[in-house]
Scaffold this active site. Sequence first.
Site, PDB file in Angstrom:
ATOM      1  N   ASP A  12       0.811  -1.227   0.000  1.00 20.42           N
ATOM      2  CA  ASP A  12       0.000   0.000   0.000  1.00 20.42           C
ATOM      3  C   ASP A  12       0.841   1.272   0.000  1.00 20.42           C
ATOM      4  OD1 ASP A  12      -2.287  -1.588   0.102  1.00 20.42           O
ATOM      5  OD2 ASP A  12      -2.249  -1.641   2.293  1.00 20.42           O
ATOM      6  N   LYS A  15       1.924   2.246  -5.087  1.00 18.08           N
ATOM      7  CA  LYS A  15       2.458   1.701  -6.356  1.00 18.08           C
ATOM      8  C   LYS A  15       1.523   2.010  -7.524  1.00 18.08           C
ATOM      9  CE  LYS A  15       2.364  -2.369  -4.422  1.00 18.08           C
ATOM     10  NZ  LYS A  15       2.057  -1.972  -3.039  1.00 18.08           N
ATOM     11  N   GLY A  16       0.197   1.891  -7.262  1.00 18.00           N
ATOM     12  CA  GLY A  16      -0.775   2.119  -8.336  1.00 18.00           C
ATOM     13  C   GLY A  16      -0.612   3.505  -8.935  1.00 18.00           C
ATOM     14  N   LYS A  17      -0.488   4.492  -8.078  1.00 12.08           N
ATOM     15  CA  LYS A  17      -0.337   5.870  -8.571  1.00 12.08           C
ATOM     16  C   LYS A  17       0.952   6.014  -9.387  1.00 12.08           C
ATOM     17  CE  LYS A  17       0.603  10.576  -7.207  1.00 12.08           C
ATOM     18  NZ  LYS A  17       0.504  11.687  -6.299  1.00 12.08           N
ATOM     19  N   GLY A  39      -4.582  -4.132  -3.787  1.00 16.53           N
ATOM     20  CA  GLY A  39      -5.546  -3.075  -4.098  1.00 16.53           C
ATOM     21  C   GLY A  39      -4.731  -1.864  -4.486  1.00 16.53           C
ATOM     22  N   HIS A  40      -4.711  -1.546  -5.764  1.00 17.78           N
ATOM     23  CA  HIS A  40      -3.886  -0.440  -6.259  1.00 17.78           C
ATOM     24  C   HIS A  40      -4.797   0.693  -6.704  1.00 17.78           C
ATOM     25  CE1 HIS A  40      -0.386  -3.418  -7.245  1.00 17.78           C
ATOM     26  NE2 HIS A  40      -0.716  -3.406  -5.982  1.00 17.78           N
ATOM     27  N   GLN A 242       1.910  -5.998  -3.442  1.00 15.39           N
ATOM     28  CA  GLN A 242       2.335  -6.101  -2.039  1.00 15.39           C
ATOM     29  C   GLN A 242       3.633  -5.296  -1.830  1.00 15.39           C
ATOM     30  OE1 GLN A 242       1.230  -9.439  -3.552  1.00 15.39           O
ATOM     31  NE2 GLN A 242      -0.657  -8.462  -2.938  1.00 15.39           N
ATOM     32  N   THR A 317      -7.510  -0.854   0.765  1.00 11.29           N
ATOM     33  CA  THR A 317      -8.220  -0.742  -0.516  1.00 11.29           C
ATOM     34  C   THR A 317      -9.004  -2.028  -0.801  1.00 11.29           C
ATOM     35  OG1 THR A 317      -6.311   0.525  -1.268  1.00 11.29           O
ATOM     36  CG2 THR A 317      -7.855  -0.150  -2.960  1.00 11.29           C
ATOM     37  N   ARG A 323      -5.411   0.585   8.647  1.00 14.77           N
ATOM     38  CA  ARG A 323      -3.993   0.203   8.559  1.00 14.77           C
ATOM     39  C   ARG A 323      -3.268   0.643   9.826  1.00 14.77           C
ATOM     40  NH1 ARG A 323      -3.754   2.670   2.511  1.00 14.77           N
ATOM     41  NH2 ARG A 323      -4.558   0.875   1.384  1.00 14.77           N
ATOM     42  N   VAL A 441       2.315  14.274  -3.272  1.00 19.45           N
ATOM     43  CA  VAL A 441       1.753  15.259  -2.332  1.00 19.45           C
ATOM     44  C   VAL A 441       0.224  15.208  -2.323  1.00 19.45           C
ATOM     45  CG1 VAL A 441       3.755  16.810  -2.348  1.00 19.45           C
ATOM     46  CG2 VAL A 441       1.973  17.094  -4.088  1.00 19.45           C
TER      47      VAL A 441
HETATM   48  P1  GDP Z   1      -0.706   0.432  -3.549  1.00 24.01           P
HETATM   49  O1  GDP Z   1      -1.314  -0.840  -3.087  1.00 24.01           O
HETATM   50  O2  GDP Z   1       0.765   0.492  -3.301  1.00 24.01           O
HETATM   51  O3  GDP Z   1      -1.041   0.766  -4.970  1.00 24.01           O
HETATM   52  O4  GDP Z   1      -1.348   1.576  -2.644  1.00 24.01           O
HETATM   53  P2  GDP Z   1      -2.921   1.747  -2.284  1.00 24.01           P
HETATM   54  O5  GDP Z   1      -3.631   2.234  -3.469  1.00 24.01           O
HETATM   55  O6  GDP Z   1      -3.429   0.524  -1.616  1.00 24.01           O
HETATM   56  O7  GDP Z   1      -2.836   2.831  -1.129  1.00 24.01           O
HETATM   57  C1  GDP Z   1      -2.291   4.085  -1.365  1.00 24.01           C
HETATM   58  C2  GDP Z   1      -3.353   5.143  -1.046  1.00 24.01           C
HETATM   59  O8  GDP Z   1      -2.746   6.406  -0.984  1.00 24.01           O
HETATM   60  C3  GDP Z   1      -4.403   5.270  -2.140  1.00 24.01           C
HETATM   61  O9  GDP Z   1      -5.618   5.644  -1.543  1.00 24.01           O
HETATM   62  C4  GDP Z   1      -3.871   6.405  -3.022  1.00 24.01           C
HETATM   63  O10 GDP Z   1      -4.889   7.075  -3.734  1.00 24.01           O
HETATM   64  C5  GDP Z   1      -3.257   7.277  -1.983  1.00 24.01           C
HETATM   65  N1  GDP Z   1      -2.076   8.053  -2.422  1.00 24.01           N
HETATM   66  C6  GDP Z   1      -1.076   7.687  -3.251  1.00 24.01           C
HETATM   67  N2  GDP Z   1      -0.114   8.624  -3.250  1.00 24.01           N
HETATM   68  C7  GDP Z   1      -0.516   9.587  -2.399  1.00 24.01           C
HETATM   69  C8  GDP Z   1       0.071  10.817  -1.941  1.00 24.01           C
HETATM   70  O11 GDP Z   1       1.167  11.188  -2.320  1.00 24.01           O
HETATM   71  N3  GDP Z   1      -0.653  11.533  -1.023  1.00 24.01           N
HETATM   72  C9  GDP Z   1      -1.880  11.143  -0.578  1.00 24.01           C
HETATM   73  N4  GDP Z   1      -2.501  11.905   0.312  1.00 24.01           N
HETATM   74  N5  GDP Z   1      -2.450  10.009  -0.997  1.00 24.01           N
HETATM   75  C10 GDP Z   1      -1.768   9.235  -1.876  1.00 24.01           C
HETATM   76  P1  IMO Z   2      -0.926  -4.099  -2.287  1.00 22.52           P
HETATM   77  O1  IMO Z   2      -0.492  -4.649  -3.633  1.00 22.52           O
HETATM   78  C1  IMO Z   2      -0.992  -4.535   2.056  1.00 22.52           C
HETATM   79  C2  IMO Z   2      -1.048  -8.610   3.632  1.00 22.52           C
HETATM   80  C3  IMO Z   2      -2.312  -9.008   4.352  1.00 22.52           C
HETATM   81  C4  IMO Z   2      -1.730  -9.986   5.352  1.00 22.52           C
HETATM   82  C5  IMO Z   2      -0.659 -10.699   4.557  1.00 22.52           C
HETATM   83  C6  IMO Z   2      -1.092 -12.025   3.969  1.00 22.52           C
HETATM   84  O2  IMO Z   2      -2.214  -3.368  -2.333  1.00 22.52           O
HETATM   85  O3  IMO Z   2       0.194  -3.344  -1.656  1.00 22.52           O
HETATM   86  P2  IMO Z   2      -2.682 -12.661   1.925  1.00 22.52           P
HETATM   87  O4  IMO Z   2      -4.116 -12.355   1.669  1.00 22.52           O
HETATM   88  O5  IMO Z   2      -1.753 -12.174   0.874  1.00 22.52           O
HETATM   89  O6  IMO Z   2      -2.444 -14.104   2.246  1.00 22.52           O
HETATM   90  O7  IMO Z   2      -2.340 -11.868   3.296  1.00 22.52           O
HETATM   91  O8  IMO Z   2      -0.296  -9.811   3.512  1.00 22.52           O
HETATM   92  N1  IMO Z   2      -1.259  -8.095   2.248  1.00 22.52           N
HETATM   93  C7  IMO Z   2      -1.197  -6.802   1.929  1.00 22.52           C
HETATM   94  N2  IMO Z   2      -1.021  -5.708   2.702  1.00 22.52           N
HETATM   95  N3  IMO Z   2      -1.108  -4.403   0.712  1.00 22.52           N
HETATM   96  C8  IMO Z   2      -1.252  -5.485  -0.084  1.00 22.52           C
HETATM   97  O9  IMO Z   2      -1.246  -5.419  -1.418  1.00 22.52           O
HETATM   98  C9  IMO Z   2      -1.349  -6.754   0.535  1.00 22.52           C
HETATM   99  N4  IMO Z   2      -1.525  -8.009   0.060  1.00 22.52           N
HETATM  100  C10 IMO Z   2      -1.455  -8.813   1.114  1.00 22.52           C
HETATM  101  O10 IMO Z   2      -2.912  -7.911   4.973  1.00 22.52           O
HETATM  102  O11 IMO Z   2      -1.086  -9.285   6.396  1.00 22.52           O
HETATM  103 MG    MG Z   3      -2.863  -1.498  -1.846  1.00 27.78          MG
END
Ligand code: GDP
Ligand code: IMO
Ligand code: MG
Length: 455
Positions: A12, A15-17, A39-40, A242, A317, A323, A441
Amino acid sequence: MNSCVVGLQWGDEGKGKVVDILAEHSDIVVRYSGGSNAGHTVVVDPDLIGTSRDSGSAVPDKIGVKFALHLLPSGVIRPNVSCIITNAVVVDPEVLLNEIETIAKKGITLKGRLFISENAHVVLDYHKREDQLREESLGKNKIGTTIRGIGPCYADKAGRSHAVRMGDLRNLQQLKDKLQTIVNYKNKVFTAVYNATPINADDIFEKCKSYADKFLPFIIDTTEYLHRSLGNGKSILFEGAQGTLLDLDHGTFPYVTSSNSSSLGMSAGCGVPAKYVDKFIGVVKAYTTRVGAGPFPTEQDNEIGQYIRDKGHEYGTTTGRPRRCGWFDAVAVSYSIKIGGIDEIALMHLDTLAGIKEVKICRAYKLKEDRGQRTEDGKEITFFPANISKLAQAEPCYETVPGWEEDITAVTDFNKLPSNAQNYISWIEKLTGIPVTIIGVGPKRSQTIFRKQRA
Ligand code: GDP
Ligand code: IMO
Ligand code: MG
């Protein structure tokens, strides 16, 4: 130019952004590991959806359209980008179909540009069930998985005889027989071990038949596709899921996911050796978060953690779980950089730290007494111990730096950041030894600072 984007913390990181932004200069985006546990999030200005235009033309104060992607590569919003789901991804067809429909409603079509590996393993209902039953049976010792069937599906992959791959959808009669064998076995486990009701092989087969109708046109040999594309000079962006500290081999086992989610998983995950990657970009947050159980040395289970959670909207996500939040951990990130061969950092959520008087960065750990057995007792260490019994005792040693009050969500130039924010970034660079080249930001594409020319 080929790049790989990978998380350096516990997932989290944003990475998606980052992938969505870098996809502007890519022909192909490849998801190479994990499954719908990921969840990206990508947030795009409405007038940029379905165009290949740059973030630069976005209207800063417009409300962005949010995409929460689980299996589709985060390059999908760019209409000219081909999206590949490779062999090491575990595909839940239901989630993928849902995702394709959801983004279609937002005006994005995937016709002719989505390809799925015939060797990708399929997550079926019994995997999700097994995930849930096992977690429930563990009580307070549970891993805290996403219950998306990830562990059981990867376990079946390693076990081989009970595995179903996307290519199996091509031969339904054979698949029917296979499913009968698998379900017979699973039912014995469900009833005898968990005292749960059995599942029906015919129901699962009927679902697979409908998946075959929908997915066969997308299923190819993605390894061949990628090597042909490399030969044709295409620019490829590899998207990790992840984070490095959740890597099955190199993370905080057993509180990890079931795949190699560090950049080390990239080559096996898609059949392209790392030598083809010009740049490994590690994504971190300006602090640390973790969902699920496991040690987290810099965790702030207090008002600071709550401040970050509220301001950064730190809720999963995929599962919506709050978290766990804490300070930036340079020991952990430096470890991820080392094992991942990371060249530069994308530092996200810098805006979230605004308003905190003093910000802390963990520069070392002090290991507590451990019955006097270890030479490191009481000493400071800077190499991350992935061994969790050691990590659980690690006491963070902090560098404390002054924070900043200013809202930085509209800043697009590094030099316009408050000097304390610039100073904070310098500390991160000093402690990790690599440059921070991208700074987030805010969630939108346009809320990004680039410190060097992208191409
Ligand atoms: P990922 O799994 O690595 O793609 O990350 P997630 O999407 O699960 O979580 C990142 C969260 O932070 C999402 O809600 C994004 O929209 C948000 N986000 C990403 N970059 C920034 C940032 O620079 N600032 C803020 N405030 N939110 C961000
Ligand atoms: P992204 O790609 C954050 C965590 C789960 C749990 C552990 C094992 O959005 O960064 P699993 O369902 O994979 O067997 O769970 O890994 N986990 C993540 N935490 N972001 C993720 O993906 C995750 N994918 C799995 O919360 O602790
Ligand atoms: Mg995520």
